[in-house]
Scaffold this motif. Structure first.
Motif, PDB file in Angstrom:
ATOM      1  N   ASN A   1      -2.188  -1.215   4.076  1.00 55.60           N
ATOM      2  CA  ASN A   1      -3.217  -1.415   3.050  1.00 55.60           C
ATOM      3  C   ASN A   1      -4.590  -0.861   3.405  1.00 55.60           C
ATOM      4  O   ASN A   1      -5.574  -1.141   2.712  1.00 55.60           O
TER       5      ASN A   1
ATOM      6  N   GLU B   1       1.624  -1.922  -4.600  1.00 55.64           N
ATOM      7  CA  GLU B   1       0.316  -1.253  -4.640  1.00 55.64           C
ATOM      8  C   GLU B   1      -0.630  -2.023  -5.567  1.00 55.64           C
ATOM      9  O   GLU B   1      -0.249  -2.371  -6.679  1.00 55.64           O
ATOM     10  N   GLN B   2      -1.863  -2.246  -5.088  1.00 52.97           N
ATOM     11  CA  GLN B   2      -2.811  -3.017  -5.910  1.00 52.97           C
ATOM     12  C   GLN B   2      -3.290  -2.238  -7.139  1.00 52.97           C
ATOM     13  O   GLN B   2      -3.640  -2.819  -8.160  1.00 52.97           O
TER      14      GLN B   2
ATOM     15  N   GLY C   1       0.857  -1.194   0.000  1.00 55.08           N
ATOM     16  CA  GLY C   1       0.000   0.000   0.000  1.00 55.08           C
ATOM     17  C   GLY C   1       0.882   1.229   0.000  1.00 55.08           C
ATOM     18  O   GLY C   1       1.755   1.382   0.858  1.00 55.08           O
TER      19      GLY C   1
ATOM     20  N   VAL D   1      -1.062   7.299   2.104  1.00 55.19           N
ATOM     21  CA  VAL D   1      -0.549   8.151   3.189  1.00 55.19           C
ATOM     22  C   VAL D   1       0.377   7.353   4.109  1.00 55.19           C
ATOM     23  O   VAL D   1       1.542   7.720   4.325  1.00 55.19           O
ATOM     24  N   ALA D   2      -0.128   6.236   4.641  1.00 53.62           N
ATOM     25  CA  ALA D   2       0.664   5.463   5.605  1.00 53.62           C
ATOM     26  C   ALA D   2       1.861   4.814   4.918  1.00 53.62           C
ATOM     27  O   ALA D   2       2.992   4.877   5.428  1.00 53.62           O
TER      28      ALA D   2
ATOM     29  N   ASN E   1      -4.395   3.221   8.612  1.00 53.51           N
ATOM     30  CA  ASN E   1      -5.820   2.961   8.805  1.00 53.51           C
ATOM     31  C   ASN E   1      -6.135   1.477   9.009  1.00 53.51           C
ATOM     32  O   ASN E   1      -7.116   1.125   9.662  1.00 53.51           O
TER      33      ASN E   1
ATOM     34  N   GLY F   1     -10.491   6.766  10.414  1.00 51.08           N
ATOM     35  CA  GLY F   1     -10.412   7.302   9.058  1.00 51.08           C
ATOM     36  C   GLY F   1      -9.880   8.716   9.109  1.00 51.08           C
ATOM     37  O   GLY F   1     -10.626   9.679   8.974  1.00 51.08           O
ATOM     38  N   ASN F   2      -8.580   8.847   9.309  1.00 46.57           N
ATOM     39  CA  ASN F   2      -8.001  10.176   9.483  1.00 46.57           C
ATOM     40  C   ASN F   2      -6.575  10.186   8.945  1.00 46.57           C
ATOM     41  O   ASN F   2      -5.757   9.356   9.323  1.00 46.57           O
ATOM     42  N   ILE F   3      -6.300  11.140   8.071  1.00 48.30           N
ATOM     43  CA  ILE F   3      -5.007  11.206   7.391  1.00 48.30           C
ATOM     44  C   ILE F   3      -3.864  11.358   8.397  1.00 48.30           C
ATOM     45  O   ILE F   3      -2.863  10.643   8.345  1.00 48.30           O
TER      46      ILE F   3
ATOM     47  N   LYS G   1      -7.030   6.297  -0.301  1.00 46.61           N
ATOM     48  CA  LYS G   1      -8.248   7.061   0.001  1.00 46.61           C
ATOM     49  C   LYS G   1      -8.089   8.556  -0.248  1.00 46.61           C
ATOM     50  O   LYS G   1      -9.075   9.288  -0.191  1.00 46.61           O
TER      51      LYS G   1
ATOM     52  N   ILE H   1      -1.692  -7.931  -2.957  1.00 51.41           N
ATOM     53  CA  ILE H   1      -1.247  -8.995  -2.056  1.00 51.41           C
ATOM     54  C   ILE H   1      -2.478  -9.802  -1.631  1.00 51.41           C
ATOM     55  O   ILE H   1      -3.493  -9.241  -1.222  1.00 51.41           O
TER      56      ILE H   1
ATOM     57  N   SER I   1      -3.219   8.248  10.478  1.00 51.13           N
ATOM     58  CA  SER I   1      -2.542   7.222   9.660  1.00 51.13           C
ATOM     59  C   SER I   1      -1.056   7.546   9.530  1.00 51.13           C
ATOM     60  O   SER I   1      -0.195   6.677   9.654  1.00 51.13           O
TER      61      SER I   1
ATOM     62  N   ASP J   1     -20.120  13.344   4.714  1.00 52.65           N
ATOM     63  CA  ASP J   1     -19.700  13.546   3.323  1.00 52.65           C
ATOM     64  C   ASP J   1     -20.632  12.805   2.368  1.00 52.65           C
ATOM     65  O   ASP J   1     -20.962  13.303   1.300  1.00 52.65           O
TER      66      ASP J   1
ATOM     67  N   TRP K   1     -10.612  -1.135   3.573  1.00 52.66           N
ATOM     68  CA  TRP K   1     -11.416  -1.028   2.349  1.00 52.66           C
ATOM     69  C   TRP K   1     -12.670  -1.875   2.372  1.00 52.66           C
ATOM     70  O   TRP K   1     -13.439  -1.867   1.418  1.00 52.66           O
TER      71      TRP K   1
HETATM   72  C1  LIG Z   1     -15.671  10.006   2.519  1.00 52.53           C
HETATM   73  C2  LIG Z   1     -14.368  10.147   3.259  1.00 52.53           C
HETATM   74  C3  LIG Z   1     -13.984  11.381   3.744  1.00 52.53           C
HETATM   75  C4  LIG Z   1     -12.793  11.536   4.449  1.00 52.53           C
HETATM   76  N1  LIG Z   1     -12.453  12.768   4.918  1.00 52.53           N
HETATM   77  C5  LIG Z   1     -11.321  12.925   5.628  1.00 52.53           C
HETATM   78  C6  LIG Z   1     -10.943  14.199   6.122  1.00 52.53           C
HETATM   79  O1  LIG Z   1     -11.637  15.199   5.893  1.00 52.53           O
HETATM   80  N2  LIG Z   1      -9.793  14.289   6.866  1.00 52.53           N
HETATM   81  C7  LIG Z   1      -9.020  13.203   7.136  1.00 52.53           C
HETATM   82  O2  LIG Z   1      -8.013  13.324   7.825  1.00 52.53           O
HETATM   83  N3  LIG Z   1      -9.344  11.983   6.667  1.00 52.53           N
HETATM   84  C8  LIG Z   1     -10.473  11.820   5.922  1.00 52.53           C
HETATM   85  N4  LIG Z   1     -10.804  10.583   5.443  1.00 52.53           N
HETATM   86  C9  LIG Z   1      -9.973   9.417   5.790  1.00 52.53           C
HETATM   87  C10 LIG Z   1      -8.635   9.363   5.071  1.00 52.53           C
HETATM   88  O3  LIG Z   1      -8.793   9.599   3.690  1.00 52.53           O
HETATM   89  C11 LIG Z   1      -8.001   7.992   5.303  1.00 52.53           C
HETATM   90  O4  LIG Z   1      -8.137   7.624   6.656  1.00 52.53           O
HETATM   91  C12 LIG Z   1      -6.507   7.972   4.981  1.00 52.53           C
HETATM   92  O5  LIG Z   1      -6.275   8.551   3.717  1.00 52.53           O
HETATM   93  C13 LIG Z   1      -6.028   6.526   5.041  1.00 52.53           C
HETATM   94  O6  LIG Z   1      -4.681   6.427   4.650  1.00 52.53           O
HETATM   95  P1  LIG Z   1      -3.944   5.004   4.678  1.00 52.53           P
HETATM   96  O7  LIG Z   1      -2.684   5.191   3.934  1.00 52.53           O
HETATM   97  O8  LIG Z   1      -3.873   4.499   6.061  1.00 52.53           O
HETATM   98  O9  LIG Z   1      -4.924   4.021   3.892  1.00 52.53           O
HETATM   99  P2  LIG Z   1      -5.401   4.039   2.359  1.00 52.53           P
HETATM  100  O10 LIG Z   1      -5.474   5.408   1.825  1.00 52.53           O
HETATM  101  O11 LIG Z   1      -6.611   3.204   2.323  1.00 52.53           O
HETATM  102  O12 LIG Z   1      -4.206   3.308   1.608  1.00 52.53           O
HETATM  103  C14 LIG Z   1      -4.097   1.924   1.493  1.00 52.53           C
HETATM  104  C15 LIG Z   1      -3.383   1.607   0.197  1.00 52.53           C
HETATM  105  O13 LIG Z   1      -3.149   0.210   0.141  1.00 52.53           O
HETATM  106  C16 LIG Z   1      -3.552  -0.293  -1.124  1.00 52.53           C
HETATM  107  N5  LIG Z   1      -3.938  -1.693  -0.908  1.00 52.53           N
HETATM  108  C17 LIG Z   1      -5.011  -2.152  -0.228  1.00 52.53           C
HETATM  109  N6  LIG Z   1      -5.028  -3.485  -0.202  1.00 52.53           N
HETATM  110  C18 LIG Z   1      -3.933  -3.894  -0.884  1.00 52.53           C
HETATM  111  C19 LIG Z   1      -3.402  -5.179  -1.204  1.00 52.53           C
HETATM  112  N7  LIG Z   1      -4.006  -6.306  -0.808  1.00 52.53           N
HETATM  113  N8  LIG Z   1      -2.263  -5.238  -1.944  1.00 52.53           N
HETATM  114  C20 LIG Z   1      -1.637  -4.098  -2.361  1.00 52.53           C
HETATM  115  N9  LIG Z   1      -2.108  -2.859  -2.075  1.00 52.53           N
HETATM  116  C21 LIG Z   1      -3.234  -2.762  -1.338  1.00 52.53           C
HETATM  117  C22 LIG Z   1      -4.705   0.607  -1.527  1.00 52.53           C
HETATM  118  O14 LIG Z   1      -4.935   0.583  -2.920  1.00 52.53           O
HETATM  119  C23 LIG Z   1      -4.214   1.966  -1.031  1.00 52.53           C
HETATM  120  O15 LIG Z   1      -3.425   2.628  -1.977  1.00 52.53           O
HETATM  121  C24 LIG Z   1     -11.974  10.412   4.696  1.00 52.53           C
HETATM  122  C25 LIG Z   1     -12.336   9.154   4.184  1.00 52.53           C
HETATM  123  C26 LIG Z   1     -13.520   9.017   3.465  1.00 52.53           C
HETATM  124  C27 LIG Z   1     -13.896   7.666   2.916  1.00 52.53           C
END
Ligand SMILES: Cc1cc2nc3c(=O)[nH]c(=O)nc-3n(C[C@H](O)[C@H](O)[C@H](O)COP(=O)(O)OP(=O)(O)OC[C@H]3O[C@@H](n4cnc5c(N)ncnc54)[C@H](O)[C@@H]3O)c2cc1C
Length: 412
Positions: free
Chosen positions: A102, A36-37, A13, A16-17, A348, A354-356, A44, A81, A359, A163, A105
């Protein structure tokens, strides 16, 4: 001291994280492979955060690109994965450590099971719904089209559910105005707010003769997780944050005209001639902040469509142990996955928030911990791992030039 130039870490993945973990390792001279998938690693930021957050999305994507494009990073796109590469295959490639970044989702399952047969036909989960909103106008979009109708229902309660109900309202108003010969984008409607936007056309909400979307929450507004209460909050602070939650909701309702009902939850579906036409609901009492259904208060709520926005959890992946609906980890601080050697969860997928920012901070802390404490002292065979990665990159159609890849694949 642990050698850094004979280490290579896999990060599943790249959003952000994942990109934060990549950054922490590369800053310490450690090679990474970002798996990355999807073709692009924005997670997100691209598919969750609604498209009206244009500036923030652009900034986050640029940062992800800088980090994944680093010279010590091999990017491996289009590789899921658990499907394209099994966990067992990943764990036997010879990496120093594996970080699962990841995300979350999988939408939590809607509490009324019979609704499943209407998925995509009147019933939608939040993740595909927001994905549709963010992508459906792009020329590359090939997924299903969702037609937003008046009187849709959202079952939820967190910030993301606000949202979702906003998306419904701006889509609906934009469509109704278009029918009257007025063009306004959903993004402009979101920025201006519905009353201010309508005023520019000498219209009011009543002129549109719409019911609007309806947000339903099982507890009461002061329990909605719209602002978090620190564990050590004083009773005064606790009350203040609960007041803030009510204010956040009121402000959103004033700006987007959606309806809201709390202390209620679905217990069944209403069907007519093979179509979903609403939800059977019940009212709830609150006992110690817990929702308890009140017998005899059942009622029918007719609606044009139902959207479930009750939270997301990590997708189960064969080979990654689960505990209930999340990965089985020793503790959140290290993210270490129980039963696997040198596998850690970040972002996440682990925090459940669910917060940037949350994460990013979690990924930073775990990556620093792993870099400082958990890389094998004797190092690993980096060249052998990279040879395997290069053959997977070839299979994925990736030639190793990240900036050109992003330019070719960019959707916005
Ligand atoms: C409607 C909505 C509004 C939001 N608004 C806000 C906001 O205003 N402020 C805020 O802070 N946060 C907000 N968020 C939450 C925020 O976007 C996420 O919490 C944050 O971006 C998560 O980051 P992450 O890197 O942990 O996970 P993700 O962004 O989910 O990244 C995971 C990555 O792993 C990849 N992946 C998944 N499974 C696999 C696999 N099996 N193999 C390979 N790759 C894989 C995915 O494609 C993705 O690229 C919102 C979310 C939603 C849905």
């Amino acid at each position: 001291m642990t050698q850094q130039n004979n280490q290579i870490v896999a990060i599943v993945g790249g959003a952000v994280a994942g990109s934060e973990a990549v950054y922490q390792f590369t800053e310490r001279g450690v090679r990474c492979v970002a798996i990355e998938q999807n073709d692009l690693p924005y997670g997100k930021i691209e598919d969750g955060l609604p498209k009206w957050h244009a500036k923030q999305r652009k900034k986050e994507m640029a940062q992800i690109d800088t980090r994944i494009g680093h010279e010590l990073v091999d990017f491996l796109p289009n590789t899921q994965i658990g499907k394209d590469l099994t966990v067992e295959e990943l764990l036997t490639m010879g990496f120093s450590a594996v970080l699962m970044a990841n995300g979350a989702w999988k939408d939590r399952t809607f509490p009324v099971k019979e609704i499943a047969k209407y998925e995509g036909d009147g019933f939608y989960y939040q993740n595909p719904f927001v994905y549709w909103y963010n992508h459906n106008e792009q020329p590359t979009y090939t997924g299903e089209q969702i037609v937003v109708e008046d009187n849709a229902v959202v079952v939820g309660g967190g910030l993301a559910s606000i949202d979702v109900v906003k998306i419904l309202q701006v889509e609906l108003v934009s469509k109704v105005l278009k029918d009257r010969g007025i063009e306004i984008s959903t993004i402009d409607l979101e920025h201006k707010g519905i009353p201010a936007a309508l005023e520019e056309f000498n219209l009011t909400w009543d002129d549109l003769e719409l019911e609007g979307a309806y947000l339903l929450y099982r507890r009461n507004v002061r329990n909605m997780p719209l602002a978090s209460i620190p564990a050590d909050a004083t009773p005064e602070k606790d009350q203040k944050i609960r007041d803030t939650r009510a204010k956040i909701l009121k402000k959103a309702q004033d700006k987007y005209f959606f309806r809201f009902k709390d202390q209620t939850q679905p217990i069944g579906i209403i069907e007519e001639e093979g179509s979903l036409v609403g939800l059977r609901m019940i009212e709830n009492d609150l006992v110690n902040n817990k929702a308890i259904s009140k017998e005899g208060t059942e009622y029918d709520l007719y609606s044009s469509m139902v959207i479930s926005s009750i939270g997301s959890i990590p997708e189960p992946i064969e080979g990654i142990p689960m505990e209930w609906s999340t990965y089985d980890i020793k503790n959140e601080e290290t993210g270490e996955v129980n039963g696997l050697d040198n596998v850690f969860g970040v972002g996440n997928a682990i925090t459940g928030k669910g917060n940037i920012r949350v994460s990013r901070i979690h990924a930073r802390e775990v990556a620093v911990y792993v870099a400082d404490n958990r890389l094998p002292e004797s190092g690993v065979d980096v060249d052998s791992v990279r040879t395997k990665v290069h053959s997977l990159q070839e299979k994925a159609g990736y030639k190793g030039d990240y900036p050109s890849w992003v330019q070719a694949k960019a959707r916005e």
